[in-house]
Scaffold this motif. Structure first.
Motif, PDB file in Angstrom:
ATOM      1  N   LEU A 148      47.011 -43.799  19.070  1.00  0.00           N
ATOM      2  CA  LEU A 148      46.449 -43.645  17.748  1.00  0.00           C
ATOM      3  C   LEU A 148      45.727 -42.225  17.087  1.00  0.00           C
ATOM      4  O   LEU A 148      46.038 -41.865  15.985  1.00  0.00           O
ATOM      5  N   LEU A 151      48.757 -40.305  16.161  1.00  0.00           N
ATOM      6  CA  LEU A 151      49.429 -40.550  14.991  1.00  0.00           C
ATOM      7  C   LEU A 151      48.220 -39.869  13.950  1.00  0.00           C
ATOM      8  O   LEU A 151      48.420 -39.371  12.797  1.00  0.00           O
ATOM      9  N   ASN A 152      46.912 -39.922  14.287  1.00  0.00           N
ATOM     10  CA  ASN A 152      45.740 -39.284  13.339  1.00  0.00           C
ATOM     11  C   ASN A 152      46.078 -37.848  13.128  1.00  0.00           C
ATOM     12  O   ASN A 152      46.181 -37.305  11.838  1.00  0.00           O
ATOM     13  N   PHE A 155      49.522 -37.682  11.045  1.00  0.00           N
ATOM     14  CA  PHE A 155      49.325 -37.893   9.557  1.00  0.00           C
ATOM     15  C   PHE A 155      48.723 -36.787   8.821  1.00  0.00           C
ATOM     16  O   PHE A 155      49.148 -36.311   7.939  1.00  0.00           O
ATOM     17  N   LEU A 180      56.615 -41.915  10.916  1.00  0.00           N
ATOM     18  CA  LEU A 180      55.223 -42.254  10.890  1.00  0.00           C
ATOM     19  C   LEU A 180      54.734 -43.744  10.863  1.00  0.00           C
ATOM     20  O   LEU A 180      53.971 -44.166  11.583  1.00  0.00           O
ATOM     21  N   THR A 184      53.030 -46.425  13.402  1.00  0.00           N
ATOM     22  CA  THR A 184      51.944 -46.935  13.374  1.00  0.00           C
ATOM     23  C   THR A 184      52.034 -48.454  13.202  1.00  0.00           C
ATOM     24  O   THR A 184      51.129 -49.205  13.866  1.00  0.00           O
ATOM     25  N   VAL A 187      52.108 -49.953  16.857  1.00  0.00           N
ATOM     26  CA  VAL A 187      51.098 -49.783  17.351  1.00  0.00           C
ATOM     27  C   VAL A 187      49.973 -50.907  16.980  1.00  0.00           C
ATOM     28  O   VAL A 187      49.357 -51.761  17.835  1.00  0.00           O
ATOM     29  N   LEU A 188      50.012 -51.066  15.647  1.00  0.00           N
ATOM     30  CA  LEU A 188      49.348 -52.187  15.305  1.00  0.00           C
ATOM     31  C   LEU A 188      49.837 -53.513  15.564  1.00  0.00           C
ATOM     32  O   LEU A 188      48.993 -54.552  16.038  1.00  0.00           O
ATOM     33  N   ALA A 213      44.647 -48.852  13.419  1.00  0.00           N
ATOM     34  CA  ALA A 213      46.077 -48.671  13.056  1.00  0.00           C
ATOM     35  C   ALA A 213      46.461 -48.798  11.513  1.00  0.00           C
ATOM     36  O   ALA A 213      47.067 -48.340  10.887  1.00  0.00           O
ATOM     37  N   LEU A 216      44.809 -46.449   9.091  1.00  0.00           N
ATOM     38  CA  LEU A 216      45.571 -45.402   9.052  1.00  0.00           C
ATOM     39  C   LEU A 216      46.762 -45.391   8.220  1.00  0.00           C
ATOM     40  O   LEU A 216      47.284 -44.468   7.340  1.00  0.00           O
ATOM     41  N   LEU A 217      47.577 -46.713   8.430  1.00  0.00           N
ATOM     42  CA  LEU A 217      48.642 -47.111   7.344  1.00  0.00           C
ATOM     43  C   LEU A 217      48.188 -47.081   6.106  1.00  0.00           C
ATOM     44  O   LEU A 217      48.763 -46.726   4.964  1.00  0.00           O
ATOM     45  N   HIS A 220      47.787 -43.748   4.675  1.00  0.00           N
ATOM     46  CA  HIS A 220      48.836 -43.071   4.407  1.00  0.00           C
ATOM     47  C   HIS A 220      49.682 -43.504   3.313  1.00  0.00           C
ATOM     48  O   HIS A 220      50.356 -42.923   2.427  1.00  0.00           O
TER      49      HIS A 220
END
Length: 249
Positions: A148, A151-152, A155, A180, A184, A187-188, A213, A216-217, A220
């Motif tokens: 995560l 990914l942060n 992104f 990406l 994500t 992970v989710l 997660a 973040l998605l 995005h």
């Protein structure tokens, strides 16, 4: 916050000195990284945060000095086993700084992924140092948090560099940037699955990871309706999901 949250869920009592030391160390590394970035001769790669640190360099240097003194004062209150683990991690972080800022070989290191791994490791160290039996049970959550955090950073990199620049990112970073959303979702799904299957206190940890997660998605997916600085703030805000778990603890 994550350090306290993980320890609290596993009934590990952390002294205020451990949390204060974590805050001071993370802020110092962040500020130092931005100040060193601001010295880059290629000003077109710098963002608003770099210019802000550069414009207030004297204030940040004074803050780093104060934080360093605070860390020295807090060090005796940290368990010896935790200090050993932090020394190992500190060596890796020092190597990261040398490669990025001294050698000038940022493109040879998957920086965003390295940051995620280091942050997650530092977050879990206070808990596993006090209770080594938790190392294996907490490993899945630690790997998910590392993913995560990476990914942060990825992104944010993608939002700030919509067009490829002259300096290409590390091949691993470039591969992750192309997938990406899919990463994500993975992970989710894993975090959600662990939340459903877990019947212990870690259910709150996995739920916080799943919500982060998802957040973040969603950010995005709305990236075209937001400014860069708003996207960056929203990406960090997405990692504050442990706060949503506090009322249920």
């Amino acid at each position: 916050m994550w350090t306290w949250f993980i320890a609290h869920l596993n009934h590990v009592h952390l002294r205020w000195s451990s949390l204060a030391a974590m805050a001071a160390a993370v802020w110092t590394l962040y500020a130092a990284d931005r100040l060193l970035d601001a010295l880059s001769p290629t000003s077109e790669t710098l963002e608003a945060r770099h210019h802000f640190h550069s414009d207030h360099r004297a204030g940040f240097m004074a803050g780093i000095a104060i934080a360093s003194v605070l860390l020295a004062f807090l060090l005796p209150g940290i368990p010896e086993q935790a200090i050993r683990l932090y020394l190992v991690l500190g060596g890796l972080v020092f190597g990261y700084f040398v490669i990025i800022h001294v050698v000038g070989s940022a493109h040879r290191l998957p920086k965003e992924i390295a940051v995620g791994v280091c942050f997650a490791s530092a977050t879990f160290i206070p808990t596993v140092a006090r209770d080594p039996a938790l190392r294996i049970p907490l490993l899945p959550a630690a790997l998910l948090l590392a993913a995560l955090c990476s990914l942060n950073c990825l992104f944010i990199y993608a939002w700030e560099h919509p067009q490829p620049g002259a300096q290409q990112p590390h091949p691993i970073t470039a591969l992750a940037l192309r997938h990406l959303a899919g990463l994500t979702v993975i992970v989710l799904v894993i975090s959600t699955g662990l939340t459903v299957l877990d019947h212990g206190v870690s259910v709150f940890l996995h739920a916080a990871l799943a919500l982060a997660a998802l957040a973040l998605l969603l950010v995005h997916l709305r990236r075209h309706q937001m400014e860069r600085v708003e996207l960056r703030a929203a990406a960090d805000l997405a990692l504050l999901t442990p706060l949503l778990m506090v009322p249920f603890l």
